[in-house]
Design a protein around this motif. Structure first.
Motif, PDB file in Angstrom:
ATOM      1  N   GLY A 195       0.538  -2.470  -0.772  1.00 50.77           N
ATOM      2  CA  GLY A 195      -0.639  -3.420   0.070  1.00 50.77           C
ATOM      3  C   GLY A 195      -1.706  -2.865  -0.343  1.00 50.77           C
ATOM      4  N   ILE A 196      -2.818  -2.647   0.369  1.00 51.87           N
ATOM      5  CA  ILE A 196      -3.916  -2.365   0.151  1.00 51.87           C
ATOM      6  C   ILE A 196      -4.205  -0.757  -0.049  1.00 51.87           C
ATOM      7  N   GLY A 197      -3.329  -0.023   0.065  1.00 49.41           N
ATOM      8  CA  GLY A 197      -3.314   1.375  -0.235  1.00 49.41           C
ATOM      9  C   GLY A 197      -3.536   2.241   0.849  1.00 49.41           C
ATOM     10  N   GLY A 198      -3.208   1.877   2.158  1.00 50.82           N
ATOM     11  CA  GLY A 198      -3.319   2.838   3.210  1.00 50.82           C
ATOM     12  C   GLY A 198      -2.510   4.007   2.935  1.00 50.82           C
ATOM     13  N   ASP A 199      -1.340   3.826   2.767  1.00 47.15           N
ATOM     14  CA  ASP A 199      -0.289   5.235   2.909  1.00 47.15           C
ATOM     15  C   ASP A 199      -0.813   5.846   1.278  1.00 47.15           C
ATOM     16  N   ALA A 200      -0.884   5.130   0.434  1.00 49.01           N
ATOM     17  CA  ALA A 200      -1.580   6.011  -0.899  1.00 49.01           C
ATOM     18  C   ALA A 200      -2.699   6.746  -0.535  1.00 49.01           C
ATOM     19  N   ILE A 201      -3.724   6.358   0.094  1.00 48.09           N
ATOM     20  CA  ILE A 201      -4.643   7.107   0.491  1.00 48.09           C
ATOM     21  C   ILE A 201      -4.345   8.274   1.160  1.00 48.09           C
ATOM     22  N   ALA A 202      -3.447   8.509   2.420  1.00 50.31           N
ATOM     23  CA  ALA A 202      -3.159   9.481   3.165  1.00 50.31           C
ATOM     24  C   ALA A 202      -2.159  10.491   2.324  1.00 50.31           C
ATOM     25  N   LEU A 203      -1.747   9.953   1.370  1.00 51.80           N
ATOM     26  CA  LEU A 203      -0.549  10.766   0.565  1.00 51.80           C
ATOM     27  C   LEU A 203      -1.927  11.583  -0.275  1.00 51.80           C
ATOM     28  N   ALA A 204      -2.550  11.039  -0.960  1.00 50.65           N
ATOM     29  CA  ALA A 204      -3.742  11.488  -1.893  1.00 50.65           C
ATOM     30  C   ALA A 204      -4.398  12.593  -1.075  1.00 50.65           C
ATOM     31  N   ARG A 205      -4.717  12.385  -0.002  1.00 51.66           N
ATOM     32  CA  ARG A 205      -5.724  13.431   0.893  1.00 51.66           C
ATOM     33  C   ARG A 205      -4.820  14.378   1.152  1.00 51.66           C
ATOM     34  N   ALA A 206      -3.528  14.106   1.244  1.00 53.55           N
ATOM     35  CA  ALA A 206      -2.674  15.456   1.374  1.00 53.55           C
ATOM     36  C   ALA A 206      -2.129  16.364   0.072  1.00 53.55           C
ATOM     37  N   GLY A 207      -2.989  15.853  -1.082  1.00 56.70           N
ATOM     38  CA  GLY A 207      -2.663  16.480  -2.413  1.00 56.70           C
ATOM     39  C   GLY A 207      -1.708  16.050  -3.229  1.00 56.70           C
ATOM     40  N   ILE A 208      -1.082  14.854  -2.802  1.00 55.63           N
ATOM     41  CA  ILE A 208       0.082  14.200  -3.428  1.00 55.63           C
ATOM     42  C   ILE A 208      -0.452  13.195  -4.513  1.00 55.63           C
ATOM     43  N   ARG A 209       0.152  13.474  -5.628  1.00 54.09           N
ATOM     44  CA  ARG A 209       0.027  12.176  -6.825  1.00 54.09           C
ATOM     45  C   ARG A 209       0.669  10.797  -6.522  1.00 54.09           C
ATOM     46  N   VAL A 210       0.011   9.992  -6.539  1.00 57.02           N
ATOM     47  CA  VAL A 210       0.847   8.721  -6.205  1.00 57.02           C
ATOM     48  C   VAL A 210       0.428   7.525  -7.329  1.00 57.02           C
ATOM     49  N   LEU A 211       2.076   7.132  -7.521  1.00 58.62           N
ATOM     50  CA  LEU A 211       2.111   5.738  -8.269  1.00 58.62           C
ATOM     51  C   LEU A 211       1.873   4.550  -6.987  1.00 58.62           C
ATOM     52  N   ALA A 212       0.884   3.620  -6.968  1.00 52.31           N
ATOM     53  CA  ALA A 212       1.004   2.816  -6.065  1.00 52.31           C
ATOM     54  C   ALA A 212       0.982   1.267  -6.776  1.00 52.31           C
ATOM     55  N   VAL A 213       2.225   0.526  -6.235  1.00 54.56           N
ATOM     56  CA  VAL A 213       2.696  -0.795  -7.092  1.00 54.56           C
ATOM     57  C   VAL A 213       2.776  -1.908  -6.147  1.00 54.56           C
ATOM     58  N   ASP A 214       2.023  -2.882  -6.408  1.00 53.26           N
ATOM     59  CA  ASP A 214       2.175  -4.164  -5.837  1.00 53.26           C
ATOM     60  C   ASP A 214       2.299  -5.162  -6.745  1.00 53.26           C
ATOM     61  N   ARG A 215       2.790  -6.188  -6.373  1.00 49.21           N
ATOM     62  CA  ARG A 215       2.999  -7.316  -7.360  1.00 49.21           C
ATOM     63  C   ARG A 215       1.946  -8.302  -7.412  1.00 49.21           C
ATOM     64  N   GLU A 216       1.055  -8.282  -6.117  1.00 51.43           N
ATOM     65  CA  GLU A 216       0.079  -9.489  -5.930  1.00 51.43           C
ATOM     66  C   GLU A 216      -1.146  -9.153  -6.515  1.00 51.43           C
ATOM     67  N   PRO A 217      -1.747  -9.707  -7.379  1.00 47.98           N
ATOM     68  CA  PRO A 217      -2.847  -9.296  -8.170  1.00 47.98           C
ATOM     69  C   PRO A 217      -4.076  -8.883  -7.488  1.00 47.98           C
ATOM     70  N   LEU A 218      -4.302  -9.589  -6.402  1.00 49.48           N
ATOM     71  CA  LEU A 218      -5.505  -9.445  -5.655  1.00 49.48           C
ATOM     72  C   LEU A 218      -5.222  -8.213  -4.622  1.00 49.48           C
ATOM     73  N   THR A 219      -3.975  -7.944  -4.101  1.00 50.00           N
ATOM     74  CA  THR A 219      -3.903  -6.679  -3.342  1.00 50.00           C
ATOM     75  C   THR A 219      -4.025  -5.604  -4.162  1.00 50.00           C
ATOM     76  N   ALA A 220      -3.396  -5.615  -5.356  1.00 47.86           N
ATOM     77  CA  ALA A 220      -3.187  -4.348  -6.183  1.00 47.86           C
ATOM     78  C   ALA A 220      -4.942  -4.218  -6.561  1.00 47.86           C
ATOM     79  N   ALA A 221      -5.787  -5.117  -6.746  1.00 47.31           N
ATOM     80  CA  ALA A 221      -7.010  -4.916  -7.025  1.00 47.31           C
ATOM     81  C   ALA A 221      -7.902  -4.309  -5.945  1.00 47.31           C
TER      82      ALA A 221
END
Length: 396
Positions: free
Chosen positions: A111-137
């Motif tokens: 999605g827009i990266g809400g969970d990826a943000i929380a994971l990164a703030r916990a020091g975790i490296r993230v591969l965030a994947v979404d198939r919708e071009p606007l959402t990924a952007a």
């Protein structure tokens, strides 16, 4: 710029001109939009003004989930605001990943990266994947806007075609909305829950976010199930794989967190109404852990075998339920309730219900509460009989 597609319009917001315009319209109230748009269109492209005002509205809506500081810097889509994880819930889950020793996560359907943000703030490296071009952007822009771009790689791709074997864990948040609104069949998720479960079983550790209304019998035997609420509102359920607690059931309440773990207790006995009524948190009810809460109370039991209200004679603090002192028990009847409220001078009436078809607003209109006092009425069943219980929150 009027004819630009949504992706190009969003890209325009990331330019210096777009950022400056976003800053200028950030506090625009809905009633002011027409006048502001008319003024700005004299100096800026019409499409850019529309995109900036739309983004300002989304940021204002997102404050409830992300807080003013983050929402004011992030970017959103309408679906992203609705479907993204609340920041407090994402932060809790990220901490749990961290405590499990996870250092990298493949966040599928990011999605827009809400969970990826929380994971990164916990020091975790993230591969965030979404198939919708606007959402990924948007997810990529959010990672950069919050200074997390070095920890978050955003990839526009079909999650079913992404290799995840290089990551310590997988997190999947399938889309649960379609063209006609919310999807309730897990196999109608995008991707289907069965695919997400297969992916989870192939990973060293995994978590799948699902709707809190999922039937318990559909939870895979290999998973531990957790229901999460935030400030009393049930937000989601999560299936955990590879954590060593397959078959477990948990209810986690935020803020806190406070976690109640199921012990497989039988349903509590039905008993006569006592002085106190306990309303279990929604996550406790969804997790089927009402018996675990009743066991904590002195003589706690149900008021009806089908209703998740607990009653007891004495008051005992528990983080998993809200206690009310009951002053009156009445057979259901609007006239009786109206007379009692008038006698008590009740002008502020909180209406709660379980097992009743009556809508709270409809009841308030009929009883027309007036006066300086407040009360809570429960529309429910007691041993099968439609009943009204009048009371007030018990002292903390």
């Amino acid at each position: 710029m009027n004819d630009l597609d949504p992706l190009s319009s969003f890209a325009a917001l990331l330019t210096d001109q777009g950022r400056a315009l976003l800053e200028e319209v950030r506090d625009t109230e809905p009633a002011q939009e027409l006048a502001v748009a008319t003024r700005l269109r004299r100096e800026h492209p019409v499409g850019l003004v529309s995109a900036a005002l739309g983004q300002a509205r989304l940021r204002q809506r997102a404050v409830a989930k992300f807080g003013a500081a983050d929402a004011g810097r992030m970017y959103f889509t309408p679906n992203g605001v609705e479907q993204s994880t609340r920041a407090s819930v994402a932060a809790y889950r990220a901490r749990r990943f961290q405590e499990l020793g996870v250092r990298s996560v493949a966040d599928l359907c990011c999605g827009i990266g809400g969970d990826a943000i929380a994971l990164a703030r916990a020091g975790i490296r993230v591969l965030a994947v979404d198939r919708e071009p606007l959402t990924a952007a948007v997810a990529r822009a959010n990672a950069d806007a919050l200074g997390l771009g070095e920890l978050i790689e955003v990839r526009e791709a079909d999650v079913t075609e992404v290799a995840t074997d290089a990551y310590d864990a997988v997190f999947v948040d399938p889309a649960r909305r379609g063209g006609r609104g919310r999807v309730f069949d897990p196999e109608a998720y995008s991707p289907p829950l069965s695919w997400a479960v297969r992916t989870a079983l192939e990973a060293p550790l995994a978590a799948l976010k699902i709707a809190p209304g999922i039937p318990h019998e559909t939870v895979p035997a290999e998973a531990g199930a957790e229901w999460i609420s935030d400030s009393g509102d049930v937000k989601e359920a999560v299936l955990w794989f590879g954590t060593g607690d397959a078959g477990s059931v948990r209810a986690t309440l935020l803020p806190g967190p406070r976690t109640l773990v199921g012990r497989g207790l039988p349903d509590p006995q039905v008993r006569p109404l006592g002085r106190y009524l306990y309303e279990p948190d929604g996550a406790v009810v969804r997790a089927h852990l009402v018996a675990e809460v009743a066991e904590e109370l002195d003589g706690g039991g149900l008021i009806d075998e089908t209703i998740a209200y607990i009653t007891a004679d004495s008051l005992k603090a528990t983080p998993y339920a809200t206690a009310y002192e009951i002053t009156n028990q009445l057979p259901f009847g609007v006239k009786k309730l109206k007379a009692l409220l008038r006698e008590r001078g009740v002008g502020v009436l909180t209406v709660k219900k379980r097992g009743s078809a009556v809508e709270p607003e409809e009841l308030r209109r009929k009883v027309k509460p007036q006066g300086p006092n407040s009360a809570t009425v429960f529309l429910t069943r007691v041993k099968g009989a439609p009943t009204m219980l009048l009371g007030h929150p018990a002292p903390a």
